[in-house]
Structure formats: C-alpha cells, structure tokens
Write a protein that holds these residues in place. Sequence first.
Motif, PDB file in Angstrom:
ATOM      1  N   PHE A 142     -23.966  32.908 -19.089  1.00 46.33           N
ATOM      2  CA  PHE A 142     -23.204  32.144 -18.104  1.00 46.33           C
ATOM      3  C   PHE A 142     -22.511  33.153 -17.186  1.00 46.33           C
ATOM      4  CE2 PHE A 142     -23.362  29.330 -21.833  1.00 46.33           C
ATOM      5  CZ  PHE A 142     -23.901  28.179 -21.247  1.00 46.33           C
ATOM      6  N   THR A 143     -22.743  33.047 -15.888  1.00 44.60           N
ATOM      7  CA  THR A 143     -22.234  34.069 -14.985  1.00 44.60           C
ATOM      8  C   THR A 143     -22.132  33.520 -13.570  1.00 44.60           C
ATOM      9  OG1 THR A 143     -22.568  36.368 -14.287  1.00 44.60           O
ATOM     10  CG2 THR A 143     -24.543  34.988 -14.474  1.00 44.60           C
ATOM     11  N   VAL A 144     -21.745  34.378 -12.641  1.00 46.91           N
ATOM     12  CA  VAL A 144     -21.815  34.086 -11.209  1.00 46.91           C
ATOM     13  C   VAL A 144     -22.568  35.240 -10.560  1.00 46.91           C
ATOM     14  CG1 VAL A 144     -19.717  32.676 -11.105  1.00 46.91           C
ATOM     15  CG2 VAL A 144     -19.549  35.150 -10.784  1.00 46.91           C
ATOM     16  N   GLN A 145     -23.176  34.967  -9.429  1.00 44.73           N
ATOM     17  CA  GLN A 145     -24.071  35.951  -8.822  1.00 44.73           C
ATOM     18  C   GLN A 145     -23.338  37.234  -8.454  1.00 44.73           C
ATOM     19  OE1 GLN A 145     -26.758  34.278  -5.934  1.00 44.73           O
ATOM     20  NE2 GLN A 145     -27.021  36.204  -4.854  1.00 44.73           N
ATOM     21  N   GLU A 146     -22.118  37.103  -7.939  1.00 46.03           N
ATOM     22  CA  GLU A 146     -21.381  38.301  -7.526  1.00 46.03           C
ATOM     23  C   GLU A 146     -21.106  39.224  -8.717  1.00 46.03           C
ATOM     24  OE1 GLU A 146     -20.138  34.910  -4.766  1.00 46.03           O
ATOM     25  OE2 GLU A 146     -20.657  35.186  -6.865  1.00 46.03           O
ATOM     26  N   ARG A 147     -20.659  38.630  -9.830  1.00 46.06           N
ATOM     27  CA  ARG A 147     -20.362  39.440 -11.010  1.00 46.06           C
ATOM     28  C   ARG A 147     -21.629  40.064 -11.588  1.00 46.06           C
ATOM     29  NH1 ARG A 147     -19.139  35.908 -15.422  1.00 46.06           N
ATOM     30  NH2 ARG A 147     -17.288  35.327 -14.252  1.00 46.06           N
ATOM     31  N   MET A 148     -22.714  39.314 -11.560  1.00 46.87           N
ATOM     32  CA  MET A 148     -23.968  39.809 -12.123  1.00 46.87           C
ATOM     33  C   MET A 148     -24.403  41.104 -11.441  1.00 46.87           C
ATOM     34  SD  MET A 148     -27.570  37.753 -12.262  1.00 46.87           S
ATOM     35  CE  MET A 148     -29.109  38.667 -12.211  1.00 46.87           C
ATOM     36  N   GLY A 149     -24.331  41.145 -10.108  1.00 45.09           N
ATOM     37  CA  GLY A 149     -24.704  42.361  -9.392  1.00 45.09           C
ATOM     38  C   GLY A 149     -23.804  43.526  -9.745  1.00 45.09           C
ATOM     39  N   GLU A 150     -22.512  43.260  -9.859  1.00 47.61           N
ATOM     40  CA  GLU A 150     -21.569  44.315 -10.219  1.00 47.61           C
ATOM     41  C   GLU A 150     -21.847  44.842 -11.625  1.00 47.61           C
ATOM     42  OE1 GLU A 150     -16.714  44.976 -10.644  1.00 47.61           O
ATOM     43  OE2 GLU A 150     -17.524  43.098  -9.850  1.00 47.61           O
ATOM     44  N   GLN A 151     -22.123  43.936 -12.562  1.00 46.54           N
ATOM     45  CA  GLN A 151     -22.375  44.365 -13.936  1.00 46.54           C
ATOM     46  C   GLN A 151     -23.639  45.223 -14.046  1.00 46.54           C
ATOM     47  OE1 GLN A 151     -22.341  40.427 -15.732  1.00 46.54           O
ATOM     48  NE2 GLN A 151     -20.448  40.904 -16.819  1.00 46.54           N
ATOM     49  N   ILE A 152     -24.673  44.856 -13.299  1.00 47.63           N
ATOM     50  CA  ILE A 152     -25.915  45.636 -13.335  1.00 47.63           C
ATOM     51  C   ILE A 152     -25.648  47.068 -12.873  1.00 47.63           C
ATOM     52  CG2 ILE A 152     -28.198  45.892 -12.289  1.00 47.63           C
ATOM     53  CD1 ILE A 152     -28.250  42.774 -12.133  1.00 47.63           C
ATOM     54  N   ALA A 153     -24.937  47.208 -11.747  1.00 52.51           N
ATOM     55  CA  ALA A 153     -24.658  48.542 -11.221  1.00 52.51           C
ATOM     56  C   ALA A 153     -23.747  49.336 -12.160  1.00 52.51           C
ATOM     57  CB  ALA A 153     -24.018  48.428  -9.837  1.00 52.51           C
ATOM     58  N   GLU A 154     -22.722  48.684 -12.684  1.00 51.80           N
ATOM     59  CA  GLU A 154     -21.782  49.380 -13.569  1.00 51.80           C
ATOM     60  C   GLU A 154     -22.477  49.843 -14.851  1.00 51.80           C
ATOM     61  OE1 GLU A 154     -18.762  50.225 -12.950  1.00 51.80           O
ATOM     62  OE2 GLU A 154     -18.218  49.056 -11.184  1.00 51.80           O
ATOM     63  N   MET A 155     -23.349  48.985 -15.396  1.00 49.84           N
ATOM     64  CA  MET A 155     -24.038  49.375 -16.626  1.00 49.84           C
ATOM     65  C   MET A 155     -25.029  50.507 -16.367  1.00 49.84           C
ATOM     66  SD  MET A 155     -24.288  49.181 -19.813  1.00 49.84           S
ATOM     67  CE  MET A 155     -23.272  47.736 -20.181  1.00 49.84           C
ATOM     68  N   LEU A 156     -25.665  50.494 -15.194  1.00 53.11           N
ATOM     69  CA  LEU A 156     -26.564  51.592 -14.847  1.00 53.11           C
ATOM     70  C   LEU A 156     -25.796  52.906 -14.833  1.00 53.11           C
ATOM     71  CD1 LEU A 156     -29.495  52.159 -14.132  1.00 53.11           C
ATOM     72  CD2 LEU A 156     -28.940  51.734 -11.733  1.00 53.11           C
ATOM     73  N   PHE A 157     -24.557  52.874 -14.325  1.00 56.24           N
ATOM     74  CA  PHE A 157     -23.723  54.072 -14.338  1.00 56.24           C
ATOM     75  C   PHE A 157     -23.366  54.476 -15.764  1.00 56.24           C
ATOM     76  CE2 PHE A 157     -23.311  54.519  -9.906  1.00 56.24           C
ATOM     77  CZ  PHE A 157     -22.611  55.695  -9.663  1.00 56.24           C
ATOM     78  N   THR A 158     -23.080  53.502 -16.616  1.00 53.93           N
ATOM     79  CA  THR A 158     -22.767  53.817 -18.006  1.00 53.93           C
ATOM     80  C   THR A 158     -23.958  54.440 -18.716  1.00 53.93           C
ATOM     81  OG1 THR A 158     -21.179  51.994 -18.109  1.00 53.93           O
ATOM     82  CG2 THR A 158     -22.009  52.828 -20.209  1.00 53.93           C
ATOM     83  N   LEU A 159     -25.156  53.941 -18.396  1.00 59.73           N
ATOM     84  CA  LEU A 159     -26.357  54.407 -19.084  1.00 59.73           C
ATOM     85  C   LEU A 159     -26.743  55.832 -18.704  1.00 59.73           C
ATOM     86  CD1 LEU A 159     -28.557  51.190 -18.812  1.00 59.73           C
ATOM     87  CD2 LEU A 159     -27.837  52.258 -20.945  1.00 59.73           C
ATOM     88  N   ILE A 160     -26.867  56.101 -17.400  1.00 58.76           N
ATOM     89  CA  ILE A 160     -27.457  57.386 -16.991  1.00 58.76           C
ATOM     90  C   ILE A 160     -26.619  58.160 -15.973  1.00 58.76           C
ATOM     91  CG2 ILE A 160     -29.823  56.699 -17.501  1.00 58.76           C
ATOM     92  CD1 ILE A 160     -30.195  56.123 -14.509  1.00 58.76           C
ATOM     93  N   LYS A 161     -25.453  57.620 -15.600  1.00 56.29           N
ATOM     94  CA  LYS A 161     -24.556  58.308 -14.672  1.00 56.29           C
ATOM     95  C   LYS A 161     -25.281  58.797 -13.408  1.00 56.29           C
ATOM     96  CE  LYS A 161     -21.413  59.755 -18.338  1.00 56.29           C
ATOM     97  NZ  LYS A 161     -22.076  58.890 -19.343  1.00 56.29           N
ATOM     98  N   PRO A 162     -25.888  57.896 -12.645  1.00 54.42           N
ATOM     99  CA  PRO A 162     -26.550  58.309 -11.409  1.00 54.42           C
ATOM    100  C   PRO A 162     -25.526  58.683 -10.344  1.00 54.42           C
ATOM    101  CG  PRO A 162     -26.516  55.934 -11.547  1.00 54.42           C
ATOM    102  CD  PRO A 162     -25.944  56.433 -12.839  1.00 54.42           C
ATOM    103  N   LYS A 163     -26.007  59.261  -9.254  1.00 59.31           N
ATOM    104  CA  LYS A 163     -25.103  59.587  -8.144  1.00 59.31           C
ATOM    105  C   LYS A 163     -24.660  58.334  -7.404  1.00 59.31           C
ATOM    106  CE  LYS A 163     -27.360  64.072  -7.506  1.00 59.31           C
ATOM    107  NZ  LYS A 163     -28.213  64.893  -6.599  1.00 59.31           N
ATOM    108  N   GLY A 164     -25.505  57.324  -7.416  1.00 60.75           N
ATOM    109  CA  GLY A 164     -25.168  56.077  -6.748  1.00 60.75           C
ATOM    110  C   GLY A 164     -26.083  54.969  -7.227  1.00 60.75           C
ATOM    111  N   ALA A 165     -25.634  53.723  -7.090  1.00 58.13           N
ATOM    112  CA  ALA A 165     -26.447  52.573  -7.498  1.00 58.13           C
ATOM    113  C   ALA A 165     -26.226  51.442  -6.501  1.00 58.13           C
ATOM    114  CB  ALA A 165     -26.090  52.116  -8.905  1.00 58.13           C
ATOM    115  N   ALA A 166     -27.288  50.681  -6.250  1.00 53.24           N
ATOM    116  CA  ALA A 166     -27.222  49.545  -5.333  1.00 53.24           C
ATOM    117  C   ALA A 166     -27.960  48.366  -5.945  1.00 53.24           C
ATOM    118  CB  ALA A 166     -27.849  49.906  -3.982  1.00 53.24           C
TER     119      ALA A 166
END
Length: 256
Positions: A137-161
């Motif tokens: 259960f989610t909202v679209q805005e939060r879903m995009g933020e969570q995907i990017a934040e988790m990508l940073f947690t996983l592999i610490k990229p320079k940037g995510a979109a």
Amino acid sequence: METDNIFELDAALPSWAEVVRRIPPEDWDRYRASIAEIFEAFGMDLETPGTRETPERFLRALLDATSGYEGDPKLLTAFPAEGASGLVVEGPISFAALCEHHALPFFGAAHVGYMAGEQIIGISKLTRLVRMFARRFTVQERMGEQIAEMLFTLIKPKGAAVYLDASHLCTRMRGVEEQSHTVTTYWHGAFEQDAELRRESSVTHGMPIAVRHLESMIRMSEARAAMHLREYVNDDDIDCAIRISHRSGIRLCFDY
C-alpha cells in the motif's frame, strides 16, 4: 563480504529473508468471513459456483499484491564497477501497486537510472527494486523516493533518478473518472545538483518531451507551467491539470 567479484550486501539492509508474514489459520478464517460479509452487503451473491471462493481468492490475491513488505533477498548482491562510470538506465519496468488512500490499484511503468560509484547492481535487480516497493500500500510519490533511497543504500551510486508514469483506478473508477496518467520524478545525489544530468537522464529514459523541460518549470505557478508546456507539446497531448510537486520535482497529469 566479497566473493569472486560479487559483493554481499546483507550487512547494509534488514534481514529480509526473515520478514515473512505468517497469518494464523484462525485469523485467516476471520478475515475471510469479514470479506464475505462486506461483499454480500455490497451486492455480491456468494452462492454461485463462480463466487463461493471469491473471499478466499481475494485474500490470497491481496497477500500476493502486498508481498513487497517482505523485501527481496535477491537484491543483496552487487558487482564492482568497471570502466568509466556513465549513466545506467533501465525501463520501462511495468508495475502495479495499491493506493493507500482507497486500496485501489495504480499501474504503469518505471524508468530507473543511476550513476555508478564503486559498485553496480544487476539490471534485473532494478526491476526487483521497483516491484518490491510497488507491491504494497503506497502512493506514487513515496514509491519513487523509496526506490531511489534504497538504491543509494544498496550500492551508494553518485546519483539516482526515478521516473514513474501510472494510471490510477481511484480517479478512473470513482470521483472525477478521468482517463489521465500521473507522472512523478525523483532525483537523488548528483541528479539534484546537475540540471544537465537531469536532462540527459530524461532523454535517455524516453520521457515525454514536457518532462525534459521540467527544470525550468519546477518553481513556476500552475498557470505559468501550463503555458510553458504548450510551447513544447500540442494542445491535444495535455488536456488535464498540471500540478507541481516541490518534493518530487514535478508532477504532471497527462491525458493520452
């Protein structure tokens, strides 16, 4: 831990393998009875061959549709980056989620991009990442933020979109009953500071041309944004309201 050029990332995240929702049989029976009561109250005849098991099927479908709460242990591996660190983009990635406001589905496609740091993640893992946060259960805005934040947690990229384009049944089946699409974007790291990088990401993603010009629209009023968009998009391509969301960058509503 690192083995044969594969990084084990389980130290960076909760133990997803242990997050399994177990519903005791007596609770499951109670939930099924409650669903049957609601369905009957709203007009469903539960005494036909096609509907007798509908409450059971509904519960099982809902459990499957919210499996993202259990995480995905297959995300917990990465690889060392090789060569020049450019932009990695994957999409369109299909997804379906449940809106937490009405518990009705919204569905569409995601594009996920990142600039690698010292590690990269398997391409299929980007699909898994999107669907892990969609299946809840989610909202679209939060879903995009969570995907990017988790990508940073996983592999610490320079940037995510993250770019999401979805149709919401809560606006198609009820209320205004409009056949629109909702577009949200979320930038993290280098993408937040570098407008040129955002434009490159937009072109690579194949986003609508209007979104490619979002940088100049983020701080515009609703009316000025609409006027600006019409310089790049035919009137037939954008018939519904354009709403600016400062948190996610921009939120557009298209009528395709």
